[in-house]
Write an enzyme that holds these catalytic residues in place. Structure first.
Site, PDB file in Angstrom:
ATOM      1  N   GLN A  63      -1.832  -8.981  -6.734  1.00  0.00           N
ATOM      2  CA  GLN A  63      -0.882  -7.858  -6.582  1.00  0.00           C
ATOM      3  C   GLN A  63       0.158  -8.127  -5.498  1.00  0.00           C
ATOM      4  O   GLN A  63       1.206  -7.498  -5.459  1.00  0.00           O
ATOM      5  CB  GLN A  63      -1.625  -6.577  -6.190  1.00  0.00           C
ATOM      6  CG  GLN A  63      -2.563  -6.080  -7.240  1.00  0.00           C
ATOM      7  CD  GLN A  63      -3.665  -5.210  -6.646  1.00  0.00           C
ATOM      8  OE1 GLN A  63      -3.564  -4.005  -6.650  1.00  0.00           O
ATOM      9  NE2 GLN A  63      -4.698  -5.834  -6.111  1.00  0.00           N
ATOM     10  N   HIS A  97      -5.327 -10.328  -4.420  1.00  0.00           N
ATOM     11  CA  HIS A  97      -4.030 -10.800  -3.919  1.00  0.00           C
ATOM     12  C   HIS A  97      -3.020 -11.105  -5.017  1.00  0.00           C
ATOM     13  O   HIS A  97      -1.849 -11.338  -4.714  1.00  0.00           O
ATOM     14  CB  HIS A  97      -4.242 -12.008  -3.013  1.00  0.00           C
ATOM     15  CG  HIS A  97      -4.990 -11.628  -1.771  1.00  0.00           C
ATOM     16  ND1 HIS A  97      -6.352 -11.496  -1.747  1.00  0.00           N
ATOM     17  CD2 HIS A  97      -4.550 -11.292  -0.534  1.00  0.00           C
ATOM     18  CE1 HIS A  97      -6.740 -11.111  -0.548  1.00  0.00           C
ATOM     19  NE2 HIS A  97      -5.678 -10.979   0.219  1.00  0.00           N
ATOM     20  N   ARG A 122     -17.868  -4.010 -16.981  1.00  0.00           N
ATOM     21  CA  ARG A 122     -17.383  -5.215 -16.296  1.00  0.00           C
ATOM     22  C   ARG A 122     -16.376  -4.808 -15.215  1.00  0.00           C
ATOM     23  O   ARG A 122     -15.571  -3.898 -15.437  1.00  0.00           O
ATOM     24  CB  ARG A 122     -16.645  -6.148 -17.271  1.00  0.00           C
ATOM     25  CG  ARG A 122     -17.514  -6.756 -18.333  1.00  0.00           C
ATOM     26  CD  ARG A 122     -18.349  -7.920 -17.766  1.00  0.00           C
ATOM     27  NE  ARG A 122     -18.996  -8.659 -18.836  1.00  0.00           N
ATOM     28  CZ  ARG A 122     -20.126  -8.315 -19.438  1.00  0.00           C
ATOM     29  NH1 ARG A 122     -20.748  -7.202 -19.071  1.00  0.00           N
ATOM     30  NH2 ARG A 122     -20.641  -9.058 -20.396  1.00  0.00           N
ATOM     31  N   GLY A 147      -5.274  -1.063  -1.672  1.00  0.00           N
ATOM     32  CA  GLY A 147      -5.062   0.288  -1.145  1.00  0.00           C
ATOM     33  C   GLY A 147      -6.164   0.595  -0.166  1.00  0.00           C
ATOM     34  O   GLY A 147      -7.244   1.011  -0.558  1.00  0.00           O
ATOM     35  N   GLU A 181      -9.470  -0.291  -3.462  1.00  0.00           N
ATOM     36  CA  GLU A 181     -10.493  -1.021  -2.683  1.00  0.00           C
ATOM     37  C   GLU A 181     -11.045  -0.181  -1.532  1.00  0.00           C
ATOM     38  O   GLU A 181     -12.172  -0.377  -1.100  1.00  0.00           O
ATOM     39  CB  GLU A 181      -9.888  -2.310  -2.123  1.00  0.00           C
ATOM     40  CG  GLU A 181      -8.706  -2.013  -1.209  1.00  0.00           C
ATOM     41  CD  GLU A 181      -8.076  -3.213  -0.557  1.00  0.00           C
ATOM     42  OE1 GLU A 181      -8.555  -4.332  -0.741  1.00  0.00           O
ATOM     43  OE2 GLU A 181      -7.082  -3.008   0.157  1.00  0.00           O
ATOM     44  N   ASP A 192       0.817  -1.227   0.000  1.00  0.00           N
ATOM     45  CA  ASP A 192       0.000   0.000   0.000  1.00  0.00           C
ATOM     46  C   ASP A 192       0.848   1.274   0.000  1.00  0.00           C
ATOM     47  O   ASP A 192       0.345   2.342  -0.309  1.00  0.00           O
ATOM     48  CB  ASP A 192      -0.922   0.026   1.221  1.00  0.00           C
ATOM     49  CG  ASP A 192      -2.081  -0.951   1.093  1.00  0.00           C
ATOM     50  OD1 ASP A 192      -2.105  -1.710   0.119  1.00  0.00           O
ATOM     51  OD2 ASP A 192      -2.953  -0.947   1.979  1.00  0.00           O
TER      52      ASP A 192
END
Ligand code: F6P
Length: 343
Positions: A275, A273, A267, A171, A223, A128
């Site tokens: 990432q 995960h 879409r 994030g 997120e 992050d």
């Protein structure tokens, strides 16, 4: 001296490079023994550990994840947690402990040091990139590469189908991955936790773009991004031991809302995960190695209660308390760089 090491919180690429650096320099240069604790703070609380050697850490430099395992265990969740950490350290004859982690793991480390006199050092990591005391955390660069590559790939399918693609990246409190991957990948809308969004504005950016003859759009959303109060409903998730809500869901929520409001087929893709996994970039391996070396050197100098941090191009020791007192979120001027490219 014997020194313990643990990795806590979410894993990230580069953790093994940091462990390897601590082991290699600790053993070969300082003549230490290194004890690796299993699964974050659960290790010292439950005395789950193994001796780490140069041989046992060979070949781990390019490997993602952490050979020690990790967890979101909070030593302050139970009253006797800090005492159990101290007892384990005494039983093992440890002169100190190096905790590699993000805000939660390092927050616990700082409290163990100030409130319970535990000789502990921190090493900053998180995809992050939201720790205030260091300019960059390792793990971020790898996550950014993954997110950018995903956006590049989504571009071609979005264009072929004339769709809006919503890409949800990680994030929680800070939108660094969303902003930088959005900039690098040419996102048309970038939504970050620091700036609650208005769904009307999001849709008008997309509609404006389509009115200008572009028939697809890419929306990059962190997120942790949330709508301005009263503009769009979102569901709450469960919390972990540090009181953090399990995120993930804003992308699909946006998918429905954008399609309903604009009429454009939409879409959502949640990178999640992906990432955090896989091999670290060279940048993350080098940063993790430098921080690991600095941490074991700091242990050698008895600089407990500190954390090596990247300041500019140099590694400096900063007080652990300073490292966890605030989060490094995206400033307005950084976000404004993206403004000419949106919509
Ligand atoms: O701490 C980094 C992070 O990847 C956040 O971006 C994310 O919200 C969280 O971890 C996810 O945690 P978990 O893997 O426990 O679901």
């Amino acid at each position: 001296m014997r020194v313990g090491v643990l990795t806590g919180g979410g894993d990230c690429p580069g953790l093994n490079a940091a462990i390897r650096a601590i082991v290699r320099k600790g053993i070969d240069v300082h003549g230490y023994e290194i004890v690796g604790f299993r699964d974050g703070w659960r290790g010292p609380i439950e005395n789950l550990q193994e001796e780490l050697t140069v041989e046992s850490t060979r070949g781990i430099l390019p490997r993602g994840g952490t050979i020690l395992g990790t967890s979101r265990t909070n030593p302050f969740k139970s009253d006797d947690g800090p005492e159990r950490v101290k007892k384990t350290m005494e039983d093992l004859g440890l002169g100190g402990l190096i905790a590699i982690g993000g805000e939660d793991t390092l927050g616990a480390a700082a409290r163990l040091h100030t409130e319970h006199d535990v000789p502990v050092l921190g090493v900053p990591k998180t995809i992050d990139n939201d720790l205030a005391a260091t300019d960059v955390t390792f793990g971020f660069d790898t996550a950014l590469q993954v997110a950018t590559e995903a956006i590049d790939r989504l571009h071609t399918t979005a264009e072929s189908h004339h769709r809006v693609m919503v890409v949800e990246v990680m994030g929680r409190h800070a939108g660094w991955i969303a902003l930088h991957s959005g900039l690098a990948g040419g996102g048309d809308v970038i939504l970050i936790p620091e700036r609650p969004f208005d769904i009307e504005e999001v849709c008008s950016l997309i509609s404006r773009r389509h009115a200008r003859g572009r028939n697809f759009s890419i929306v990059v959303v962190a997120e942790g991004a949330s709508p301005r109060e009263g503009t769009m409903e979102v569901a709450a998730g469960q919390t972990d031991e540090f009181g953090h809500v399990r995120l993930g869901g804003i992308g699909h929520r946006l998918e429905r809302e954008i399609e309903d409001r604009t009429g454009f087929e939409t879409r959502a893709v949640v990178l999640g995960h992906i990432q955090r996994g896989g091999t670290p970039t060279a940048f993350d391996r080098v940063l993790a190695t430098r921080l690991g070396v600095a941490a074991i050197d700091a242990a050698h100098d008895g600089r407990w209660g500190t954390m090596p941090a990247l300041r500019g191009t140099r590694i400096e020791l900063v007080p652990l308390a300073e490292a966890v007192e605030s989060l490094r979120t995206v400033p307005d001027e950084d976000y404004e760089v993206a403004a000419p490219f949106l919509g």
